[in-house]
Design a protein around this motif. Sequence first.
Motif, PDB file in Angstrom:
ATOM      1  N   UNK A  99       0.836  -1.200   0.000  1.00  0.00           N
ATOM      2  CA  UNK A  99       0.000   0.000   0.000  1.00  0.00           C
ATOM      3  C   UNK A  99       0.871   1.251   0.000  1.00  0.00           C
ATOM      4  N   UNK A 100       1.910   1.244   0.815  1.00  0.00           N
ATOM      5  CA  UNK A 100       2.828   2.386   0.856  1.00  0.00           C
ATOM      6  C   UNK A 100       3.435   2.647  -0.528  1.00  0.00           C
ATOM      7  N   UNK A 101       3.898   1.577  -1.146  1.00  0.00           N
ATOM      8  CA  UNK A 101       4.568   1.717  -2.440  1.00  0.00           C
ATOM      9  C   UNK A 101       3.604   2.223  -3.511  1.00  0.00           C
ATOM     10  N   UNK A 102       2.369   1.723  -3.488  1.00  0.00           N
ATOM     11  CA  UNK A 102       1.374   2.171  -4.461  1.00  0.00           C
ATOM     12  C   UNK A 102       1.083   3.654  -4.298  1.00  0.00           C
ATOM     13  N   UNK A 103       0.960   4.126  -3.057  1.00  0.00           N
ATOM     14  CA  UNK A 103       0.721   5.556  -2.826  1.00  0.00           C
ATOM     15  C   UNK A 103       1.880   6.402  -3.326  1.00  0.00           C
ATOM     16  N   UNK A 104       3.090   5.955  -3.100  1.00  0.00           N
ATOM     17  CA  UNK A 104       4.263   6.702  -3.563  1.00  0.00           C
ATOM     18  C   UNK A 104       4.316   6.740  -5.083  1.00  0.00           C
ATOM     19  N   UNK A 105       4.053   5.593  -5.725  1.00  0.00           N
ATOM     20  CA  UNK A 105       4.079   5.533  -7.187  1.00  0.00           C
ATOM     21  C   UNK A 105       3.020   6.445  -7.813  1.00  0.00           C
ATOM     22  N   UNK A 106       1.833   6.479  -7.213  1.00  0.00           N
ATOM     23  CA  UNK A 106       0.734   7.267  -7.778  1.00  0.00           C
ATOM     24  C   UNK A 106       0.830   8.731  -7.386  1.00  0.00           C
ATOM     25  N   UNK A 107       0.923   8.998  -6.085  1.00  0.00           N
ATOM     26  CA  UNK A 107       0.839  10.372  -5.576  1.00  0.00           C
ATOM     27  C   UNK A 107       2.082  11.194  -5.844  1.00  0.00           C
TER      28      UNK A 107
END
Length: 250
Positions: A99-107
């Motif tokens: 979840x952390x990685x997905x937020x960083x990639x998107x945001x």
Amino acid sequence: MNIALVTGASSGFGQAICRKLIADGYKVIGAARRSDKLQKLADQLGDNFLPLTFDVTKKDAVETILLQLPKEFQPIDILINNAGLALGLEPAYEANYNDWETMIQTNIIGLIHLTHQILPSMVERNYGYIINLGSVAGTYAYKGGNVYGASKAFVKQFSANLRTDLLGKRIRVTNIEPGLCGGTEFSNIRFHGNDEQAATVYKDVDYVTPEDIANTVSWLVNTPNHFNVNSIEIMPVAQASAGLSVCKQV
């Protein structure tokens, strides 16, 4: 007629912004991952709306699609970096790393890559406007906000630094920082599709709506070119920063 690119256009803020800008007379490129929702929006908004299906985290695909834009939707005058998400509300020591990685990639990564692709054309023409959708979470820490809040703090500081780099050029940058907003899929996504849990966030609260944010964007892009709003923080009356907390020893 100015041309705007709005990411995260298939729902929530993005969809409302597309509708408002089309009503204001702009040409709008609406980008999102869900082609079915984009096409429904295109059917409603007409020829001044161009649906583009892409994921902001897929850099090669984004670059290819931008190079293939029809001439009538070039150049992009307004970039609205709206695509973003929050995942999970667990404390950092229990959070899901994916979840952390997905937020960083998107945001973060998706936002800066799209900005990096479009900004040089704005600089060449000495004209443009970049609007980033941040969050009050980038200013005020809250339990479970960990990486989501950190990603929005990045957006806030990145926006401020863009302004510094663009000093002397006719390119405006604004970071919109919403608080509690309902009528979107934000909490449904945060809680991994648990609609019942998501609904509790907005129960008995007169929250900010996507239309409120769209009207704010409309006001911003229609202000005079010499006028820059560096950041704008928007909360419902029902919300405020709660102040510092102290944990008593027991």
